[in-house]
Design a protein around this motif. Structure first.
Motif, PDB file in Angstrom:
ATOM      1  N   LEU A  89       0.833  -1.206   0.000  1.00 53.12           N
ATOM      2  CA  LEU A  89       0.000   0.000   0.000  1.00 53.12           C
ATOM      3  C   LEU A  89       0.869   1.258   0.000  1.00 53.12           C
ATOM      4  O   LEU A  89       0.613   2.201  -0.752  1.00 53.12           O
ATOM      5  CB  LEU A  89      -0.916   0.013   1.237  1.00 53.12           C
ATOM      6  CG  LEU A  89      -2.132  -0.901   1.183  1.00 53.12           C
ATOM      7  CD1 LEU A  89      -2.808  -0.964   2.549  1.00 53.12           C
ATOM      8  CD2 LEU A  89      -3.124  -0.409   0.141  1.00 53.12           C
ATOM      9  N   LEU A  91       3.941   1.649  -1.069  1.00 49.56           N
ATOM     10  CA  LEU A  91       4.577   1.823  -2.374  1.00 49.56           C
ATOM     11  C   LEU A  91       3.587   2.401  -3.377  1.00 49.56           C
ATOM     12  O   LEU A  91       3.900   3.319  -4.143  1.00 49.56           O
ATOM     13  CB  LEU A  91       5.086   0.481  -2.890  1.00 49.56           C
ATOM     14  CG  LEU A  91       6.489   0.094  -2.456  1.00 49.56           C
ATOM     15  CD1 LEU A  91       6.839  -1.282  -2.979  1.00 49.56           C
ATOM     16  CD2 LEU A  91       7.490   1.120  -2.980  1.00 49.56           C
ATOM     17  N   MET A  92       2.375   1.839  -3.357  1.00 48.89           N
ATOM     18  CA  MET A  92       1.354   2.242  -4.310  1.00 48.89           C
ATOM     19  C   MET A  92       1.057   3.734  -4.180  1.00 48.89           C
ATOM     20  O   MET A  92       0.959   4.450  -5.173  1.00 48.89           O
ATOM     21  CB  MET A  92       0.093   1.437  -4.011  1.00 48.89           C
ATOM     22  CG  MET A  92      -0.740   1.096  -5.173  1.00 48.89           C
ATOM     23  SD  MET A  92      -1.489  -0.504  -4.905  1.00 48.89           S
ATOM     24  CE  MET A  92      -2.874  -0.113  -3.917  1.00 48.89           C
ATOM     25  N   PHE A  93       0.912   4.215  -2.927  1.00 46.31           N
ATOM     26  CA  PHE A  93       0.565   5.623  -2.733  1.00 46.31           C
ATOM     27  C   PHE A  93       1.766   6.533  -2.938  1.00 46.31           C
ATOM     28  O   PHE A  93       1.633   7.635  -3.471  1.00 46.31           O
ATOM     29  CB  PHE A  93      -0.031   5.835  -1.337  1.00 46.31           C
ATOM     30  CG  PHE A  93      -1.462   5.394  -1.240  1.00 46.31           C
ATOM     31  CD1 PHE A  93      -2.464   6.164  -1.795  1.00 46.31           C
ATOM     32  CD2 PHE A  93      -1.810   4.207  -0.627  1.00 46.31           C
ATOM     33  CE1 PHE A  93      -3.792   5.769  -1.731  1.00 46.31           C
ATOM     34  CE2 PHE A  93      -3.130   3.798  -0.555  1.00 46.31           C
ATOM     35  CZ  PHE A  93      -4.126   4.579  -1.108  1.00 46.31           C
ATOM     36  N   ILE A  95       4.134   6.452  -4.942  1.00 46.20           N
ATOM     37  CA  ILE A  95       4.476   6.720  -6.342  1.00 46.20           C
ATOM     38  C   ILE A  95       3.788   7.998  -6.832  1.00 46.20           C
ATOM     39  O   ILE A  95       4.302   8.703  -7.685  1.00 46.20           O
ATOM     40  CB  ILE A  95       4.052   5.512  -7.224  1.00 46.20           C
ATOM     41  CG1 ILE A  95       4.969   4.328  -6.943  1.00 46.20           C
ATOM     42  CG2 ILE A  95       4.076   5.870  -8.692  1.00 46.20           C
ATOM     43  CD1 ILE A  95       4.539   3.063  -7.632  1.00 46.20           C
ATOM     44  N   ILE A  96       2.618   8.299  -6.252  1.00 47.53           N
ATOM     45  CA  ILE A  96       1.821   9.437  -6.747  1.00 47.53           C
ATOM     46  C   ILE A  96       2.426  10.748  -6.263  1.00 47.53           C
ATOM     47  O   ILE A  96       2.641  10.928  -5.067  1.00 47.53           O
ATOM     48  CB  ILE A  96       0.366   9.318  -6.258  1.00 47.53           C
ATOM     49  CG1 ILE A  96      -0.220   7.990  -6.737  1.00 47.53           C
ATOM     50  CG2 ILE A  96      -0.468  10.481  -6.747  1.00 47.53           C
ATOM     51  CD1 ILE A  96      -1.592   7.712  -6.178  1.00 47.53           C
TER      52      ILE A  96
ATOM     53  N   LEU B 110      -5.601  -5.660  -3.656  1.00 48.61           N
ATOM     54  CA  LEU B 110      -4.621  -4.572  -3.799  1.00 48.61           C
ATOM     55  C   LEU B 110      -4.531  -4.116  -5.246  1.00 48.61           C
ATOM     56  O   LEU B 110      -4.387  -2.919  -5.526  1.00 48.61           O
ATOM     57  CB  LEU B 110      -3.252  -5.031  -3.294  1.00 48.61           C
ATOM     58  CG  LEU B 110      -3.126  -5.081  -1.768  1.00 48.61           C
ATOM     59  CD1 LEU B 110      -1.887  -5.855  -1.353  1.00 48.61           C
ATOM     60  CD2 LEU B 110      -3.075  -3.675  -1.203  1.00 48.61           C
ATOM     61  N   LEU B 113      -7.505  -1.978  -5.946  1.00 49.42           N
ATOM     62  CA  LEU B 113      -7.321  -0.687  -5.295  1.00 49.42           C
ATOM     63  C   LEU B 113      -6.356   0.164  -6.109  1.00 49.42           C
ATOM     64  O   LEU B 113      -6.553   1.375  -6.274  1.00 49.42           O
ATOM     65  CB  LEU B 113      -6.788  -0.891  -3.871  1.00 49.42           C
ATOM     66  CG  LEU B 113      -6.688   0.378  -3.029  1.00 49.42           C
ATOM     67  CD1 LEU B 113      -8.074   0.925  -2.742  1.00 49.42           C
ATOM     68  CD2 LEU B 113      -5.950   0.115  -1.726  1.00 49.42           C
ATOM     69  N   ILE B 117      -6.939   3.924  -7.460  1.00 51.67           N
ATOM     70  CA  ILE B 117      -6.173   5.129  -7.094  1.00 51.67           C
ATOM     71  C   ILE B 117      -5.372   5.666  -8.273  1.00 51.67           C
ATOM     72  O   ILE B 117      -5.227   6.869  -8.413  1.00 51.67           O
ATOM     73  CB  ILE B 117      -5.298   4.944  -5.840  1.00 51.67           C
ATOM     74  CG1 ILE B 117      -4.182   3.940  -6.070  1.00 51.67           C
ATOM     75  CG2 ILE B 117      -6.114   4.547  -4.633  1.00 51.67           C
ATOM     76  CD1 ILE B 117      -3.250   3.869  -4.904  1.00 51.67           C
ATOM     77  N   TYR B 118      -4.898   4.792  -9.161  1.00 56.53           N
ATOM     78  CA  TYR B 118      -4.212   5.329 -10.343  1.00 56.53           C
ATOM     79  C   TYR B 118      -5.220   5.877 -11.344  1.00 56.53           C
ATOM     80  O   TYR B 118      -4.878   6.700 -12.187  1.00 56.53           O
ATOM     81  CB  TYR B 118      -3.307   4.279 -10.987  1.00 56.53           C
ATOM     82  CG  TYR B 118      -2.150   3.914 -10.084  1.00 56.53           C
ATOM     83  CD1 TYR B 118      -1.471   4.909  -9.403  1.00 56.53           C
ATOM     84  CD2 TYR B 118      -1.774   2.601  -9.884  1.00 56.53           C
ATOM     85  CE1 TYR B 118      -0.451   4.601  -8.544  1.00 56.53           C
ATOM     86  CE2 TYR B 118      -0.737   2.279  -9.021  1.00 56.53           C
ATOM     87  CZ  TYR B 118      -0.080   3.294  -8.357  1.00 56.53           C
ATOM     88  OH  TYR B 118       0.931   2.994  -7.500  1.00 56.53           O
ATOM     89  N   ALA B 121      -5.564   9.439  -9.972  1.00 57.02           N
ATOM     90  CA  ALA B 121      -4.389  10.302  -9.963  1.00 57.02           C
ATOM     91  C   ALA B 121      -4.120  10.874 -11.349  1.00 57.02           C
ATOM     92  O   ALA B 121      -4.186  10.156 -12.339  1.00 57.02           O
ATOM     93  CB  ALA B 121      -3.171   9.514  -9.481  1.00 57.02           C
ATOM     94  N   TRP B 132       3.798   8.529 -17.945  1.00 61.97           N
ATOM     95  CA  TRP B 132       4.198   7.447 -17.035  1.00 61.97           C
ATOM     96  C   TRP B 132       3.052   7.025 -16.139  1.00 61.97           C
ATOM     97  O   TRP B 132       2.867   5.837 -15.873  1.00 61.97           O
ATOM     98  CB  TRP B 132       5.418   7.854 -16.197  1.00 61.97           C
ATOM     99  CG  TRP B 132       5.183   8.937 -15.185  1.00 61.97           C
ATOM    100  CD1 TRP B 132       5.308  10.272 -15.391  1.00 61.97           C
ATOM    101  CD2 TRP B 132       4.783   8.772 -13.823  1.00 61.97           C
ATOM    102  NE1 TRP B 132       5.010  10.951 -14.234  1.00 61.97           N
ATOM    103  CE2 TRP B 132       4.690  10.064 -13.258  1.00 61.97           C
ATOM    104  CE3 TRP B 132       4.496   7.673 -13.010  1.00 61.97           C
ATOM    105  CZ2 TRP B 132       4.310  10.287 -11.934  1.00 61.97           C
ATOM    106  CZ3 TRP B 132       4.128   7.900 -11.695  1.00 61.97           C
ATOM    107  CH2 TRP B 132       4.042   9.187 -11.166  1.00 61.97           C
ATOM    108  N   MET B 133       2.250   8.016 -15.710  1.00 66.15           N
ATOM    109  CA  MET B 133       1.152   7.669 -14.813  1.00 66.15           C
ATOM    110  C   MET B 133       0.038   6.947 -15.575  1.00 66.15           C
ATOM    111  O   MET B 133      -0.555   5.986 -15.091  1.00 66.15           O
ATOM    112  CB  MET B 133       0.616   8.934 -14.157  1.00 66.15           C
ATOM    113  CG  MET B 133      -0.409   8.649 -13.096  1.00 66.15           C
ATOM    114  SD  MET B 133      -0.869  10.157 -12.266  1.00 66.15           S
ATOM    115  CE  MET B 133       0.327  10.155 -10.954  1.00 66.15           C
ATOM    116  N   LEU B 136       1.239   3.433 -16.041  1.00 70.13           N
ATOM    117  CA  LEU B 136       1.157   2.672 -14.799  1.00 70.13           C
ATOM    118  C   LEU B 136      -0.282   2.190 -14.584  1.00 70.13           C
ATOM    119  O   LEU B 136      -0.532   1.020 -14.263  1.00 70.13           O
ATOM    120  CB  LEU B 136       1.596   3.568 -13.640  1.00 70.13           C
ATOM    121  CG  LEU B 136       1.822   2.907 -12.285  1.00 70.13           C
ATOM    122  CD1 LEU B 136       2.959   1.916 -12.386  1.00 70.13           C
ATOM    123  CD2 LEU B 136       2.156   3.968 -11.239  1.00 70.13           C
TER     124      LEU B 136
END
Lengths: 114, 224
Positions: A89, A91-93, A95-96, B110, B113, B117-118, B121, B132-133, B136
Motif C-alpha cells: 500500500l 509503495l502504491m501511494f 508513487i503518486i 490490492l 485498489l 487510485i491510479y 491520480a 508514465w502515470m 502505470l
C-alpha cells in the motif's frame, strides 16, 4: 495531496500493529515501530512543497517493510502478512506525486520551454 | 484546494507568442480532445466510473481475502453454494499463498485498489502531460486484469468448482480493460508521434516522465 495523508495513516497503523497483532518476535516489534515512525515523519514532511521529495523516503520505507514481510517463513505470521500488505500500500501511494490532479509544474506554464 | 489552484492558473495572462494556443492559461484547455477519439479519455467523466467499478471489485476481493484469512467463517455464494469455499481453499490457492505470503484474494484486492487510485491520480490531460502515470494505470488495468481473469477461469476448470464472486470480479476486470484502453491508446499514439517528429530518445524519455517540451506539444493534438 490525499496520498500523503493516507501515508500518514498507514504510518500510524504500522506503529499500532505490534499491539494489534501481538507480535511474538522482538525484531517484528522494532521493525514496525521504527518503519511506522519513519513513514509518519516523511509523509508529514512531504506535505510541504519544499520537502515534496520526502515521499521517496516513504516509498523506500514501504519497500523495506514489504521485503521484511516477504522474506519470512511460510506461512508468514500475521505480523509479517500485515507488513506485506502495508508495504504494498505504501509503495502504491508513494508513487503518486503531490498535486497529482494538476499537470506537472512545467506543463502548467503558459508556454512550455523548448 | 485544487480548484483554487486551477483558477489561479487560469488567471495567468497568456504569452504573446504562444506555441499552440493550448497553454493560454485557460484551465479548460486541459480538457482537449485526444486523437484518435473525438472526446477526452482522461476527463473525469471517463475516469470516475472506472474507479467506482474497481472499488466494487476491491470490496468483493477483500471479502474473499477475509475468508481466506479466516477472519470470517464462511463465504456467500448464491449460485454454486459450497464450491466457492473449495475454490478459495484449493491447492492452487494455497500454492499462490505460499509464493506471495498473503492470500491471492488479498493480492487481487490490492490490484483493484491500484486501478482505483491510479485512475484518480493525474490531471484531465494526463495522456499528454504524465504518460508514465497513464502507463502505470494501463499496466495495472490491462495486463493484470486479463491475466487475473484468465486465472479465475482456469481455477474454475482446474479445481472443478466454480466461485460466483470470483467470476463477478473477472467480469469486472474485463469491463475495466474495455473502459480504460482508450486513454492508454491515446497516450501510446502521442508518444509515437513525438518519436516520429523528433527521433530523439532523450526527449522522448523526458516527455514520458512528464517534462514539458514544445516539440512534443506541437504534435499532441495532431490526428494521423
Amino acid at each position: 495531496m490525499w496520498p500523503r495523508t493516507v501515508e500518514v495513516m498507514l504510518g500510524f497503523w504500522l506503529v499500532a500493529s505490534p499491539f494489534i497483532f501481538r507480535h511474538e518476535v522482538p525484531a517484528y516489534w522494532w521493525n514496525d515501530l521504527m518503519a511506522g515512525f519513519v513513514v509518519i515523519v516523511s509523509s508529514l514532511s512531504s506535505h510541504s512543497h519544499k520537502l515534496r521529495g520526502a515521499r521517496l523516503v516513504t516509498a523506500a520505507a514501504g519497500a523495506w517493510v514489504l521485503a521484511f514481510g516477504f522474506v519470512s517463513p511460510r506461512p508468514p505470521p500475521a505480523a509479517l502478512q500485515n507488513d506485506i500488505v502495508v508495504g504494498l500500500l505504501l509503495l502504491m501511494f508513494a508513487i503518486i506525486p503531490n498535486n497529482a490532479s494538476l499537470p506537472p509544474e512545467g506543463w502548467r506554464n503558459p508556454r512550455p520551454p523548448a | 484546494m485544487v480548484r483554487d489552484e486551477q483558477s489561479r492558473v487560469a488567471q495567468r495572462t497568456p504569452d504573446a507568442g504562444e506555441v499552440s494556443g493550448l497553454h493560454g492559461g485557460d484551465g479548460s484547455a486541459w480538457d482537449a480532445v485526444a486523437p484518435p477519439w473525438d472526446y477526452n479519455p482522461s476527463e473525469w467523466r471517463q475516469r470516475v466510473p472506472i474507479c467506482a467499478l474497481a472499488g466494487v471489485a476491491f470490496f468483493i476481493a477483500t471479502y474473499m481475502a477475509l475468508y481466506q484469512w479466516r477472519l470470517i467463517g464462511s463465504v456467500w455464494d448464491p449460485v454454486f453454494g459450497e464450491q466457492t469455499a473449495h475454490v478459495l481453499d484449493s491447492d492452487v490457492s494455497e500454492r499462490m499463498r505460499t509464493l506471495f505470503g498473503i492470500p491471492d484474494a488479498a493480492l487481487g484486492a490490492l490490484a483493484y485498489l491500484g486501478d482505483a487510485i491510479y485512475g484518480l491520480a493525474g490531471s484531465s490531460r494526463r495522456w499528454q502531460y504524465r504518460p508514465w502515470m497513464t502507463m502505470l494505470f494501463g499496466l495495472d488495468v490491462i495486463p493484470l486484469g486479463i491475466v487475473s481473469a484468465i486465472l479465475v477461469v482456469l481455477q474454475g476448470t482446474a479445481v472443478g468448482a466454480w466461485c460466483f464472486l470470483c467470476l463477478v470480479t473477472a467480469a469486472i476486470s474485463l469491463t475495466l480493460v474495455w473502459l480504460a484502453y482508450d486513454e492508454i491508446w491515446s497516450c501510446l499514439l502521442y508518444l509515437r508521434r513525438v518519436w516520429k517528429r523528433t527521433r530523439d530518445p532523450a526527449l522522448l524519455w523526458r516527455v514520458f516522465w512528464g517534462n514539458p517540451s514544445a516539440a512534443a506539444d506541437q504534435v499532441a493534438l495532431v490526428k494521423e
